[in-house]
Design a protein around this motif. Structure first.
Motif, PDB file in Angstrom:
ATOM      1  N   HIS A  16      51.399 -33.018   3.612  1.00  0.00           N
ATOM      2  CA  HIS A  16      49.987 -32.762   3.307  1.00  0.00           C
ATOM      3  C   HIS A  16      49.599 -31.339   3.669  1.00  0.00           C
ATOM      4  N   ASN A  17      49.957 -30.898   4.872  1.00  0.00           N
ATOM      5  CA  ASN A  17      49.552 -29.566   5.320  1.00  0.00           C
ATOM      6  C   ASN A  17      50.204 -28.468   4.497  1.00  0.00           C
ATOM      7  N   THR A  18      51.486 -28.656   4.174  1.00  0.00           N
ATOM      8  CA  THR A  18      52.184 -27.671   3.351  1.00  0.00           C
ATOM      9  C   THR A  18      51.559 -27.589   1.968  1.00  0.00           C
ATOM     10  N   ALA A  19      51.198 -28.746   1.421  1.00  0.00           N
ATOM     11  CA  ALA A  19      50.564 -28.772   0.103  1.00  0.00           C
ATOM     12  C   ALA A  19      49.235 -28.024   0.120  1.00  0.00           C
ATOM     13  N   LEU A  20      48.463 -28.177   1.195  1.00  0.00           N
ATOM     14  CA  LEU A  20      47.200 -27.458   1.312  1.00  0.00           C
ATOM     15  C   LEU A  20      47.423 -25.947   1.268  1.00  0.00           C
ATOM     16  N   VAL A  21      48.410 -25.498   2.015  1.00  0.00           N
ATOM     17  CA  VAL A  21      48.701 -24.062   2.067  1.00  0.00           C
ATOM     18  C   VAL A  21      49.196 -23.563   0.719  1.00  0.00           C
ATOM     19  N   LEU A  22      50.108 -24.309   0.112  1.00  0.00           N
ATOM     20  CA  LEU A  22      50.636 -23.916  -1.195  1.00  0.00           C
ATOM     21  C   LEU A  22      49.530 -23.825  -2.248  1.00  0.00           C
ATOM     22  N   ASP A  23      48.616 -24.768  -2.215  1.00  0.00           N
ATOM     23  CA  ASP A  23      47.534 -24.770  -3.198  1.00  0.00           C
ATOM     24  C   ASP A  23      46.646 -23.538  -3.030  1.00  0.00           C
ATOM     25  N   SER A  34      45.347 -14.150   3.514  1.00  0.00           N
ATOM     26  CA  SER A  34      45.884 -13.925   4.860  1.00  0.00           C
ATOM     27  C   SER A  34      46.099 -15.253   5.587  1.00  0.00           C
ATOM     28  N   ARG A  35      46.901 -15.219   6.610  1.00  0.00           N
ATOM     29  CA  ARG A  35      47.138 -16.420   7.426  1.00  0.00           C
ATOM     30  C   ARG A  35      45.847 -16.892   8.081  1.00  0.00           C
ATOM     31  N   LEU A  36      45.018 -15.930   8.497  1.00  0.00           N
ATOM     32  CA  LEU A  36      43.754 -16.308   9.129  1.00  0.00           C
ATOM     33  C   LEU A  36      42.862 -17.066   8.145  1.00  0.00           C
ATOM     34  N   GLU A  37      42.803 -16.574   6.909  1.00  0.00           N
ATOM     35  CA  GLU A  37      42.008 -17.267   5.886  1.00  0.00           C
ATOM     36  C   GLU A  37      42.590 -18.650   5.593  1.00  0.00           C
ATOM     37  N   LEU A  38      43.905 -18.751   5.581  1.00  0.00           N
ATOM     38  CA  LEU A  38      44.541 -20.049   5.362  1.00  0.00           C
ATOM     39  C   LEU A  38      44.148 -21.033   6.452  1.00  0.00           C
ATOM     40  N   ALA A  39      44.132 -20.559   7.682  1.00  0.00           N
ATOM     41  CA  ALA A  39      43.756 -21.422   8.797  1.00  0.00           C
ATOM     42  C   ALA A  39      42.299 -21.858   8.679  1.00  0.00           C
ATOM     43  N   SER A  50      51.228 -20.398  10.670  1.00  0.00           N
ATOM     44  CA  SER A  50      52.354 -19.467  10.812  1.00  0.00           C
ATOM     45  C   SER A  50      53.685 -20.168  10.599  1.00  0.00           C
ATOM     46  N   LYS A  51      53.806 -21.376  11.142  1.00  0.00           N
ATOM     47  CA  LYS A  51      55.061 -22.130  10.969  1.00  0.00           C
ATOM     48  C   LYS A  51      55.275 -22.501   9.503  1.00  0.00           C
ATOM     49  N   ILE A  52      54.198 -22.953   8.863  1.00  0.00           N
ATOM     50  CA  ILE A  52      54.314 -23.362   7.463  1.00  0.00           C
ATOM     51  C   ILE A  52      54.653 -22.173   6.576  1.00  0.00           C
ATOM     52  N   THR A  53      53.933 -21.058   6.767  1.00  0.00           N
ATOM     53  CA  THR A  53      54.173 -19.898   5.907  1.00  0.00           C
ATOM     54  C   THR A  53      55.548 -19.288   6.168  1.00  0.00           C
ATOM     55  N   ALA A  54      56.009 -19.361   7.408  1.00  0.00           N
ATOM     56  CA  ALA A  54      57.354 -18.856   7.703  1.00  0.00           C
ATOM     57  C   ALA A  54      58.393 -19.674   6.943  1.00  0.00           C
ATOM     58  N   VAL A  78      48.785 -10.123   3.843  1.00  0.00           N
ATOM     59  CA  VAL A  78      48.396 -11.210   2.945  1.00  0.00           C
ATOM     60  C   VAL A  78      49.641 -11.729   2.226  1.00  0.00           C
ATOM     61  N   LEU A  79      49.624 -13.011   1.933  1.00  0.00           N
ATOM     62  CA  LEU A  79      50.755 -13.690   1.305  1.00  0.00           C
ATOM     63  C   LEU A  79      50.360 -14.200  -0.074  1.00  0.00           C
ATOM     64  N   ARG A  80      51.334 -14.329  -0.950  1.00  0.00           N
ATOM     65  CA  ARG A  80      51.107 -14.877  -2.286  1.00  0.00           C
ATOM     66  C   ARG A  80      52.187 -15.897  -2.604  1.00  0.00           C
ATOM     67  N   LEU A  81      51.894 -16.744  -3.558  1.00  0.00           N
ATOM     68  CA  LEU A  81      52.890 -17.666  -4.080  1.00  0.00           C
ATOM     69  C   LEU A  81      53.871 -16.893  -4.963  1.00  0.00           C
ATOM     70  N   VAL A  82      55.114 -17.325  -4.983  1.00  0.00           N
ATOM     71  CA  VAL A  82      56.118 -16.746  -5.873  1.00  0.00           C
ATOM     72  C   VAL A  82      56.357 -17.752  -7.005  1.00  0.00           C
ATOM     73  N   PRO A  83      55.667 -17.587  -8.141  1.00  0.00           N
ATOM     74  CA  PRO A  83      55.737 -18.600  -9.199  1.00  0.00           C
ATOM     75  C   PRO A  83      57.143 -18.872  -9.708  1.00  0.00           C
ATOM     76  N   GLU A  84      57.962 -17.809  -9.763  1.00  0.00           N
ATOM     77  CA  GLU A  84      59.302 -17.972 -10.311  1.00  0.00           C
ATOM     78  C   GLU A  84      60.281 -18.610  -9.321  1.00  0.00           C
ATOM     79  N   ALA A  85      59.795 -18.970  -8.126  1.00  0.00           N
ATOM     80  CA  ALA A  85      60.673 -19.576  -7.121  1.00  0.00           C
ATOM     81  C   ALA A  85      61.059 -21.005  -7.459  1.00  0.00           C
ATOM     82  N   GLY A  86      60.351 -21.632  -8.347  1.00  0.00           N
ATOM     83  CA  GLY A  86      60.684 -23.006  -8.719  1.00  0.00           C
ATOM     84  C   GLY A  86      60.172 -23.323 -10.102  1.00  0.00           C
ATOM     85  N   HIS A  87      60.821 -24.262 -10.755  1.00  0.00           N
ATOM     86  CA  HIS A  87      60.448 -24.649 -12.109  1.00  0.00           C
ATOM     87  C   HIS A  87      60.502 -26.162 -12.266  1.00  0.00           C
TER      88      HIS A  87
END
Length: 362
Positions: A16-23, A34-39, A50-54, A78-87
Motif C-alpha cells: 500500500h505505501n509503495t503504491a502511494l509513493v509510486l502514484d 521531493s521526499r518531503l512532499e511525498l511524506a 526514504s526507505k521506499i524511494t531508495a 526531487v525524484l521522478r518515475l522512470v516510465p520505461e522501467a517496466g511494461h
C-alpha cells in the motif's frame, strides 16, 4: 522478452505505501517531487519514504529529476518515475480478431499488434497465437526491466479472480477453461490477469480521469457493459456483473446465443444485420435506460466497432431514449458520449496489470 522473475518481484513491491509513493511520482511527471512532499502527501514518516524511494531507485523505477530550491537549508533532491522501467502487455481477444499493445508505466503505448483470430479454433491455437504476440511485444521492450505482466480482456462471462472463463456466448467450448494459469504457464510464469473486455475499458477510463459513476456499453461482435461505481470497477461478489447484453427486453423475442430469447444483444445485432442502425440504437438506449434507472449512474459511454461504424446514430439514439425517460421521471438526463479507439480494450487490458501497481482498482 526476459524471464518472469523481475516482473514478479516488481509486483511484490505493490504494498500500500509503495503504491502511494509510486502514484505520486507518476502524477508529478518529469518535474518530479521531493521526499518531503511525498511524506506530507502520503502521511508517511520521512524515514519510511526514504526507505521506499531508495528501494524504488534500486529497482530502477525512480530516478533523480534535479534539485529544487528550499526555503531553508540545502536544495531538495526531487525524484521522478522512470516510465520505461517496466511494461505491461494488454491483449484484446475478440471473437474474430486479436489486438495487443505494449504500454509503459505511464500507460503510454509504445508498440502494438493486430491480427485475425478465430476464438472457436480451440484453446491450443488461441494460446499459441497470444504467446507469439506477447513474445513479439516483449522483444520491443528489450533493454528495459522485465515484463510486469499480461492483461487479457475478452467477452464474458468469466471469473476475474481465478482467471477462468465461463460460457462465452457462441463459444461454449471455453466454459471452465483456466485461461490465466494456462497462458501464464505458456509464457514461462509471466503474471497474467484476465477480465471482461468491458471492464478493461471501464478501468482504463477510470484511471484516465473519468470520475464518478458511469456505464461503458460496448457493442461489437457482442454487447456488454463495464460499470464504475464511485470510481471503482464494479464486478460483483462472483465477478459476473456487467452481463448487460443478456437482459431480456422482449418476452418470446428472437433466440440469443446465450440460450434465452429477446435479449438486448440479440435484438441489437439483428437490427444491425438488417441495416436498421437507428433501431439498434433505440434498443441499446432502452437497455441503457434500464441501467440508469437501476443504478442511478452519472453517464453512459458507448463504444465498440459496431458503434464506431455509425457513431452519431448510436449516440443520438441512446441519448433520445434517456431524455425521454428523464422527461417522464423528472430527473436529469446524464451525459451520453462516444468512446472511440480500436485499441481501447487492449489499452484497458494493460491497465489490469499497471493500475494495481499504483494502488488503483485493477
Amino acid at each position: 522478452m526476459r524471464g518472469a522473475g523481475g516482473g514478479a518481484n516488481l509486483l511484490a513491491l505493490r504494498s500500500h505505501n509503495t503504491a502511494l509513493v509510486l502514484d505520486l511520482l507518476r502524477t508529478a511527471g518529469a518535474e518530479g517531487i521531493s521526499r518531503l512532499e511525498l511524506a506530507e502527501r502520503t502521511g508517511l514518516t520521512p524515514q519510511a519514504v526514504s526507505k521506499i524511494t531508495a528501494r524504488l531507485r534500486e529497482e530502477g523505477l525512480a530516478a533523480e529529476a534535479g534539485r529544487r530550491a528550499s526555503t531553508g537549508g540545502k536544495p531538495r533532491t526531487v525524484l521522478r518515475l522512470v516510465p520505461e522501467a517496466g511494461h505491461a502487455v494488454g491483449v484484446h481477444l475478440d471473437r474474430d480478431e486479436l489486438r495487443a499493445v505494449l504500454a509503459d508505466l505511464d500507460g503510454t503505448v509504445v508498440a502494438r499488434r493486430h491480427a485475425p483470430l478465430d476464438l472457436g479454433a480451440g484453446a491450443e491455437a488461441v494460446l499459441g497465437r497470444v504467446a507469439s504476440v506477447v513474445g513479439e511485444l516483449g522483444a520491443e521492450a528489450a533493454g528495459t526491466r522485465s515484463l510486469l505482466g499480461v492483461g487479457v480482456a475478452l467477452p464474458g462471462p468469466l471469473d476475474h479472480r481465478r482467471g477462468v472463463l465461463h460460457r462465452v456466448t457462441g463459444f461454449p467450448e471455453w466454459d471452465g477453461f483456466p485461461l490465466r494459469d494456462a497462458l501464464s504457464a505458456r509464457l514461462g510464469g509471466v503474471p497474467v490477469v484476465v477480465d471482461k473486455d468491458t471492464n478493461a475499458v471501464a478501468l482504463g477510463l477510470a484511471v484516465g480521469g473519468e470520475g464518478g459513476s458511469f456505464a461503458y456499453l460496448h457493442l461489437g461482435t457482442g454487447l456488454g457493459a463495464g460499470l464504475v461505481i464511485g470510481g471503482s470497477v464494479h464486478r460483483g461478489p462472483r465477478t459476473g456483473a456487467g452481463e448487460f447484453g443478456h437482459q431480456v427486453v422482449q418476452l418470446d423475442g428472437p433466440p440469443c446465443g446465450c440460450g434465452d430469447r429477446g435479449c438486448v444483444e440479440a435484438l441489437c445485432l439483428a437490427a444491425v444485420a438488417r441495416g436498421e442502425t437507428a433501431e439498434a440504437a433505440r434498443v441499446l438506449g432502452t437497455g441503457a435506460a434500464n441501467l440508469v434507472g437501476l443504478l442511478d449512474i452519472d453517464r453512459v459511454l458507448v463504444g465498440g466497432r459496431t458503434v464506431e461504424g455509425a457513431p452519431e446514430v448510436f449516440v443520438s439514439g441512446v441519448r433520445g431514449v434517456l431524455e425521454a425517460r428523464a422527461r417522464r421521471t423528472g430527473e436529469e438526463c446524464g451525459a451520453v458520449r462516444l468512446v472511440s479507439g480500436e485499441e481501447r480494450v487492449a489499452e484497458g487490458a494493460a491497465q489490469l496489470v499497471l493500475a494495481p501497481v499504483f494502488g488503483q482498482d485493477g
